[in-house]
Design an enzyme around this catalytic site. Sequence first.
Site, PDB file in Angstrom:
ATOM      1  N   HIS A  24      12.270  23.534  16.508  1.00  0.00           N
ATOM      2  CA  HIS A  24      11.264  22.505  16.186  1.00  0.00           C
ATOM      3  C   HIS A  24      11.885  21.341  15.439  1.00  0.00           C
ATOM      4  O   HIS A  24      11.163  20.575  14.801  1.00  0.00           O
ATOM      5  CB  HIS A  24      10.132  23.077  15.307  1.00  0.00           C
ATOM      6  CG  HIS A  24       9.082  23.823  16.069  1.00  0.00           C
ATOM      7  ND1 HIS A  24       8.226  24.709  15.467  1.00  0.00           N
ATOM      8  CD2 HIS A  24       8.731  23.804  17.368  1.00  0.00           C
ATOM      9  CE1 HIS A  24       7.398  25.218  16.367  1.00  0.00           C
ATOM     10  NE2 HIS A  24       7.683  24.677  17.535  1.00  0.00           N
ATOM     11  N   HIS A  80       2.213  28.348  28.391  1.00  0.00           N
ATOM     12  CA  HIS A  80       2.369  27.413  27.261  1.00  0.00           C
ATOM     13  C   HIS A  80       3.381  26.350  27.676  1.00  0.00           C
ATOM     14  O   HIS A  80       4.432  26.680  28.230  1.00  0.00           O
ATOM     15  CB  HIS A  80       2.847  28.209  26.052  1.00  0.00           C
ATOM     16  CG  HIS A  80       3.061  27.428  24.803  1.00  0.00           C
ATOM     17  ND1 HIS A  80       2.351  26.307  24.461  1.00  0.00           N
ATOM     18  CD2 HIS A  80       3.928  27.656  23.761  1.00  0.00           C
ATOM     19  CE1 HIS A  80       2.765  25.858  23.286  1.00  0.00           C
ATOM     20  NE2 HIS A  80       3.715  26.646  22.853  1.00  0.00           N
ATOM     21  N   GLU A  82       5.064  24.144  25.670  1.00  0.00           N
ATOM     22  CA  GLU A  82       6.082  23.660  24.730  1.00  0.00           C
ATOM     23  C   GLU A  82       7.461  23.778  25.406  1.00  0.00           C
ATOM     24  O   GLU A  82       7.718  24.728  26.158  1.00  0.00           O
ATOM     25  CB  GLU A  82       6.022  24.447  23.415  1.00  0.00           C
ATOM     26  CG  GLU A  82       6.791  23.733  22.314  1.00  0.00           C
ATOM     27  CD  GLU A  82       6.473  24.178  20.891  1.00  0.00           C
ATOM     28  OE1 GLU A  82       5.732  25.158  20.715  1.00  0.00           O
ATOM     29  OE2 GLU A  82       6.979  23.522  19.960  1.00  0.00           O
ATOM     30  N   ASP A  84      10.358  24.822  24.864  1.00  0.00           N
ATOM     31  CA  ASP A  84      11.181  26.040  24.852  1.00  0.00           C
ATOM     32  C   ASP A  84      10.768  27.013  25.965  1.00  0.00           C
ATOM     33  O   ASP A  84      11.526  27.926  26.291  1.00  0.00           O
ATOM     34  CB  ASP A  84      11.153  26.739  23.481  1.00  0.00           C
ATOM     35  CG  ASP A  84       9.771  26.943  22.914  1.00  0.00           C
ATOM     36  OD1 ASP A  84       8.891  26.101  23.136  1.00  0.00           O
ATOM     37  OD2 ASP A  84       9.558  27.967  22.234  1.00  0.00           O
ATOM     38  N   HIS A 147      -0.357  28.677  20.030  1.00  0.00           N
ATOM     39  CA  HIS A 147      -0.622  27.803  18.900  1.00  0.00           C
ATOM     40  C   HIS A 147      -0.738  26.324  19.308  1.00  0.00           C
ATOM     41  O   HIS A 147      -0.716  25.453  18.437  1.00  0.00           O
ATOM     42  CB  HIS A 147       0.505  27.957  17.852  1.00  0.00           C
ATOM     43  CG  HIS A 147       1.850  27.464  18.349  1.00  0.00           C
ATOM     44  ND1 HIS A 147       2.550  26.487  17.691  1.00  0.00           N
ATOM     45  CD2 HIS A 147       2.584  27.780  19.433  1.00  0.00           C
ATOM     46  CE1 HIS A 147       3.676  26.241  18.342  1.00  0.00           C
ATOM     47  NE2 HIS A 147       3.707  27.023  19.411  1.00  0.00           N
ATOM     48  N   ASP A 166       3.847  32.880  22.759  1.00  0.00           N
ATOM     49  CA  ASP A 166       4.371  32.852  21.386  1.00  0.00           C
ATOM     50  C   ASP A 166       3.794  33.975  20.514  1.00  0.00           C
ATOM     51  O   ASP A 166       4.391  34.319  19.478  1.00  0.00           O
ATOM     52  CB  ASP A 166       4.051  31.504  20.727  1.00  0.00           C
ATOM     53  CG  ASP A 166       4.996  30.399  21.181  1.00  0.00           C
ATOM     54  OD1 ASP A 166       6.168  30.679  21.465  1.00  0.00           O
ATOM     55  OD2 ASP A 166       4.544  29.243  21.250  1.00  0.00           O
ATOM     56  N   TYR A 194       8.052  34.709  11.703  1.00  0.00           N
ATOM     57  CA  TYR A 194       7.579  33.847  12.793  1.00  0.00           C
ATOM     58  C   TYR A 194       6.090  33.510  12.577  1.00  0.00           C
ATOM     59  O   TYR A 194       5.675  32.358  12.710  1.00  0.00           O
ATOM     60  CB  TYR A 194       7.768  34.573  14.133  1.00  0.00           C
ATOM     61  CG  TYR A 194       7.436  33.737  15.339  1.00  0.00           C
ATOM     62  CD1 TYR A 194       8.439  33.114  16.078  1.00  0.00           C
ATOM     63  CD2 TYR A 194       6.118  33.547  15.744  1.00  0.00           C
ATOM     64  CE1 TYR A 194       8.136  32.336  17.177  1.00  0.00           C
ATOM     65  CE2 TYR A 194       5.801  32.772  16.832  1.00  0.00           C
ATOM     66  CZ  TYR A 194       6.817  32.164  17.559  1.00  0.00           C
ATOM     67  OH  TYR A 194       6.501  31.394  18.633  1.00  0.00           O
ATOM     68  N   HIS A 227       9.326  35.195  22.971  1.00  0.00           N
ATOM     69  CA  HIS A 227      10.482  35.117  22.052  1.00  0.00           C
ATOM     70  C   HIS A 227      10.766  36.521  21.522  1.00  0.00           C
ATOM     71  O   HIS A 227       9.832  37.232  21.104  1.00  0.00           O
ATOM     72  CB  HIS A 227      10.186  34.233  20.833  1.00  0.00           C
ATOM     73  CG  HIS A 227      10.008  32.778  21.141  1.00  0.00           C
ATOM     74  ND1 HIS A 227      11.034  31.981  21.578  1.00  0.00           N
ATOM     75  CD2 HIS A 227       8.925  31.986  21.051  1.00  0.00           C
ATOM     76  CE1 HIS A 227      10.579  30.742  21.749  1.00  0.00           C
ATOM     77  NE2 HIS A 227       9.304  30.716  21.442  1.00  0.00           N
TER      78      HIS A 227
HETATM   79 FE1  FEO Z   1       5.124  27.138  21.057  1.00  0.00          FE
HETATM   80 FE2  FEO Z   1       7.738  29.116  21.751  1.00  0.00          FE
HETATM   81  O1  FEO Z   1       6.724  27.565  21.859  1.00  0.00           O
END
Ligand code: FEO
Length: 398
Positions: A24, A80, A82, A84, A147, A166, A194, A227
């Site tokens: 991030h 998601h 994002e 990553d 999130h 996530d 996390y 993750h």
């Molecule tokens: Fe919210 Fe692992 O990205």
Amino acid sequence: MNTIEIKSGIFWVGSIDFQLRHFHGYTFDTPEGTTYNSYLLKDREITLVDGVWGPFTNQWLEKIKSLVNIGQIKNIIVNHIEPDHSGSLTEIIKLNPKVMIYGTAKCESGLAKMYGLRNLNFKIVKTGDEISIGEKTIKFLEAPMIHWPDSMFSYIPQDKLLLPNDGFGQHWATKQRFDDEVDLDKLVNQTKIYYAGILWPFSAIIKNKLAEIESLGWEIEMIAPSHGLIWRKNVDKIWNFYKKWSDQETEKKAVIVFETMWGATEIMAGKMAEGLAETGLKVKVMDVNKFSRVEIAKELFEAKAYMIGSSVHDNGVLPNMSALLYYIKGMRPAGRIGMAFGSYGWGPTGTGEIEKFMIEARIEKAMGSYNVQFTPNESEMEKCREIGKQFGKIIGKA
Ligand code: FEO
């Protein structure tokens, strides 16, 4: 590292990022690296669930190609957007332009805005929707703000497998893939770090989502996040931890977090810790320049009480303390108490900044601030110890 069959016909095809330290864009927020977990379902319709971060696209494609041809992939589920998890999508869509993408409405608009991915074969899905890919069914559950607004969970009932992106994840790069292959205490701690560092502000939403899943009657015997490690042996345990964390239960312990210019505020922190310890409470002392922000966030997430100290700098607090306060304000801590302290040279203006933060973060001021000019003398050190003791008694009654 090779692909791993996590359930019959379901393969982990993710990437392990041992070197990542600045997730991030935050400095040293991933001291253990991370993984980007992606899953390939070999069924009548070959389906991918989530991707990996852009720099890992080639090794991700190689893993997929060891199992199927890219052109054979019929569906991609995007839980998601994002980067990553979505950074590799542009490339795979280029290789397989007919692939059908499934995601929420916010996912569709987000991919367009983030990558210019428009006019895709995109099917918007909502809670309650499902697709059959052969022997397996994929059910969708929108999970906005767990999130990001686009987030959703997927569930495969035939395998009792939850894919919550996530949710339930950890930033921990290891060669092991399952919870029963690593030290469980460390794994829970990483998951909590996390949670505290990313999901804490969304606790009320998470609590409701867990209840919603329970009311759906979904049986879950494996949770495969995007993750870190996959939960297969300790599903009930981590589910119950998530329930507890989303309740924001706190421990009767104090965190003394400080930043010091020439050491005086550190001396004050140490004496306050001595006083607190005399009351029998647990206390954690953390210099903002010696711990990662997420490690501090985890301790603050657990604790009922905060003592926050900084040397005065330009009439406020030191820069790294300022950054921490800004970060923690965003976590919206609830039900905590606090007090401010610090050393000053010309005027005791730092503690005012800290108390302003406490008001904005809705941390109840349990005691007045304590300021010392330059280095604390014997009686001022004794006063710090006494303040620690008083604060400990207040925590004990809170
Ligand atoms: Fe919210 Fe692992 O990205």
